[in-house]
Design an enzyme around this catalytic site. Structure first.
Site, PDB file in Angstrom:
ATOM      1  N   THR A 173      -7.715  -3.972  -7.974  1.00  0.00           N
ATOM      2  CA  THR A 173      -6.508  -3.962  -7.140  1.00  0.00           C
ATOM      3  C   THR A 173      -5.817  -2.607  -7.224  1.00  0.00           C
ATOM      4  O   THR A 173      -5.521  -2.119  -8.309  1.00  0.00           O
ATOM      5  CB  THR A 173      -5.526  -5.058  -7.596  1.00  0.00           C
ATOM      6  OG1 THR A 173      -6.201  -6.313  -7.653  1.00  0.00           O
ATOM      7  CG2 THR A 173      -4.346  -5.152  -6.636  1.00  0.00           C
ATOM      8  N   ASP A 206      -5.609   2.603  -3.146  1.00  0.00           N
ATOM      9  CA  ASP A 206      -4.312   3.265  -3.043  1.00  0.00           C
ATOM     10  C   ASP A 206      -4.214   4.429  -4.021  1.00  0.00           C
ATOM     11  O   ASP A 206      -3.650   5.481  -3.699  1.00  0.00           O
ATOM     12  CB  ASP A 206      -3.191   2.264  -3.316  1.00  0.00           C
ATOM     13  CG  ASP A 206      -3.121   1.176  -2.258  1.00  0.00           C
ATOM     14  OD1 ASP A 206      -3.508   1.450  -1.107  1.00  0.00           O
ATOM     15  OD2 ASP A 206      -2.686   0.066  -2.578  1.00  0.00           O
ATOM     16  N   THR A 261     -14.216   5.581   1.111  1.00  0.00           N
ATOM     17  CA  THR A 261     -14.270   5.093  -0.263  1.00  0.00           C
ATOM     18  C   THR A 261     -15.371   4.041  -0.372  1.00  0.00           C
ATOM     19  O   THR A 261     -15.481   3.153   0.468  1.00  0.00           O
ATOM     20  CB  THR A 261     -12.922   4.519  -0.708  1.00  0.00           C
ATOM     21  OG1 THR A 261     -12.520   3.469   0.184  1.00  0.00           O
ATOM     22  CG2 THR A 261     -11.855   5.610  -0.709  1.00  0.00           C
ATOM     23  N   LEU A 262     -16.162   4.154  -1.441  1.00  0.00           N
ATOM     24  CA  LEU A 262     -17.354   3.319  -1.601  1.00  0.00           C
ATOM     25  C   LEU A 262     -17.285   2.433  -2.839  1.00  0.00           C
ATOM     26  O   LEU A 262     -18.315   1.992  -3.340  1.00  0.00           O
ATOM     27  CB  LEU A 262     -18.601   4.211  -1.683  1.00  0.00           C
ATOM     28  CG  LEU A 262     -18.826   5.167  -0.505  1.00  0.00           C
ATOM     29  CD1 LEU A 262     -20.018   6.078  -0.787  1.00  0.00           C
ATOM     30  CD2 LEU A 262     -19.037   4.389   0.789  1.00  0.00           C
ATOM     31  N   ALA A 272       3.977   1.646  -1.185  1.00  0.00           N
ATOM     32  CA  ALA A 272       4.608   1.783  -2.500  1.00  0.00           C
ATOM     33  C   ALA A 272       3.586   2.171  -3.556  1.00  0.00           C
ATOM     34  O   ALA A 272       3.846   3.028  -4.412  1.00  0.00           O
ATOM     35  CB  ALA A 272       5.300   0.476  -2.877  1.00  0.00           C
ATOM     36  N   ASN A 273       2.413   1.548  -3.527  1.00  0.00           N
ATOM     37  CA  ASN A 273       1.366   1.876  -4.506  1.00  0.00           C
ATOM     38  C   ASN A 273       0.979   3.349  -4.424  1.00  0.00           C
ATOM     39  O   ASN A 273       0.821   4.033  -5.444  1.00  0.00           O
ATOM     40  CB  ASN A 273       0.121   1.025  -4.260  1.00  0.00           C
ATOM     41  CG  ASN A 273       0.329  -0.444  -4.565  1.00  0.00           C
ATOM     42  OD1 ASN A 273       1.310  -0.836  -5.190  1.00  0.00           O
ATOM     43  ND2 ASN A 273      -0.599  -1.268  -4.100  1.00  0.00           N
ATOM     44  N   LYS A 277       0.815  -1.211   0.000  1.00  0.00           N
ATOM     45  CA  LYS A 277       0.000   0.000   0.000  1.00  0.00           C
ATOM     46  C   LYS A 277       0.852   1.267   0.000  1.00  0.00           C
ATOM     47  O   LYS A 277       0.553   2.232  -0.693  1.00  0.00           O
ATOM     48  CB  LYS A 277      -0.964  -0.007   1.188  1.00  0.00           C
ATOM     49  CG  LYS A 277      -1.968  -1.169   1.150  1.00  0.00           C
ATOM     50  CD  LYS A 277      -3.069  -0.995   2.162  1.00  0.00           C
ATOM     51  CE  LYS A 277      -4.040   0.070   1.753  1.00  0.00           C
ATOM     52  NZ  LYS A 277      -4.726  -0.214   0.486  1.00  0.00           N
TER      53      LYS A 277
END
EC number: 2.7.1.15
Length: 318
Positions: A246, A250, A218-219, A46-47, A44
């Site tokens: 995926t 992030d 976030t939804l 790094a992303n 997370k």
């Protein structure tokens, strides 16, 4: 750290992601067949750092990788993306790793092994005190020990943004230091020891129970909900075809931090993040799906339920 201090400092994890496409996500006790495995950079922290770098933001990552060749490759990949890794420590052992299953609708299930991320201790974070104190925004998550996150929050003089993922019990001292909390529905429910909220009103009610200055929930395909005091704003995303979710959360966090670093009001920053996250789900992978600023700006703005209401980021006196 060499060069100018970054606008945003991300404190968080670095993983090697093993991505496998499946016809359906496995249930307990079930064995299923998957497609060819694909190794990708992830984690997370790094992303989110890559999301910021792709948007053109100066960003540094505080964290740790292992002493193996996989770790060396992850560090090189981050540097190639434009992320400052001067505060990315090397510790003995393997890098963090994650196994990511993705179904045909783009939904995913993820199992994470901490590896080197477990070695991100408060003293390691404190070595980056000058960068943390000088950053406009500090962004953290929970794939590293909570006491390291608290150390980052304590050093922050700008806006501290926390993505509480994966959800774990958080000390009140940390929550009180958060300027903007960014959970999803499930994480919000766990933080409040409640059932997952089914409606936007239920999301808002739970968010108000937290002692943070502002909460942006976030939804998924429903966009995001901004809650601060008596203000509630639901931002619905533009229509896209999801390929892989995926890294979408992030991407949202990185884009939110980017807009806050430019001084945008919280609702406007969240609207920009909704657009970025919507675009990210149209591309497979996590870091590979992070869009550029130019790509985000061509998308239509998200529908805003209350366009007449604007608010600045609440910022508590530290």
């Amino acid at each position: 750290m060499s060069g100018n201090r970054p606008d945003v400092v991300v404190v968080g994890s670095v993983n090697a992601d093993l991505r496998i496409e499946v016809d359906m996500l496995p249930r307990p006790g079930e064995t299923i067949h998957g497609g060819s495995p694909l190794w990708l950079g992830g984690g997370k922290g790094a992303n989110q750092a890559v999301a910021l770098a792709r948007l053109g933001r100066s960003v540094a990552l505080v964290g740790a990788v292992g002493s193996d060749q996989v770790s060396a490759g992850l560090a090189r990949q981050l540097a190639a993306e434009g992320v400052n890794i001067d505060r990315l420590a090397t510790v003995e052992g393997p890098a963090g790793q994650a196994v990511v299953f993705v179904d045909p609708s783009g939904e995913n299930s993820i199992v994470v092994s901490p590896g080197a991320n477990g070695a991100v201790h408060p003293d390691l974070v404190r070595r980056a005190h000058d960068e943390l104190a000088g950053a406009k925004v500090v962004l953290a998550q929970l794939e590293i020990p909570v006491d390291a996150v608290l150390a980052a929050a304590s050093a922050t003089r700008g806006t501290f943004v926390l993505n509480p993922a994966p959800a774990v019990p958080l000390p009140p001292e940390l929550l009180r230091r958060v300027d903007v909390l960014v959970p999803n529905r499930g994480e919000l429910a766990q933080l409040c020891a409640a059932q997952p909220p089914a409606t936007v009103d239920e999301v808002a009610a739970l968010a108000r129970r937290l002692p943070c200055a502002a909460v942006v929930v976030t939804l998924g395909g429903d966009g995001a909900l901004v809650v601060a005091g008596d203000t509630v704003r639901h931002l619905e995303p533009p229509a896209v075809t999801a390929v892989d979710t995926t890294g979408a959360g992030d991407c949202f966090c990185g884009a939110l931090a980017d807009a806050l670093a430019d001084g945008h009001p919280l609702v406007d920053a969240a609207a920009f993040a909704v657009r970025a996250a919507a675009l990210s789900v149209t591309v497979p992978g996590a870091q590979a799906s992070m869009p550029t600023r130019e790509q985000v700006l061509v998308l239509p703005a998200p529908a805003d339920r209350h366009p007449e209401d604007r608010m600045e980021v609440p910022h508590d006196a530290r």
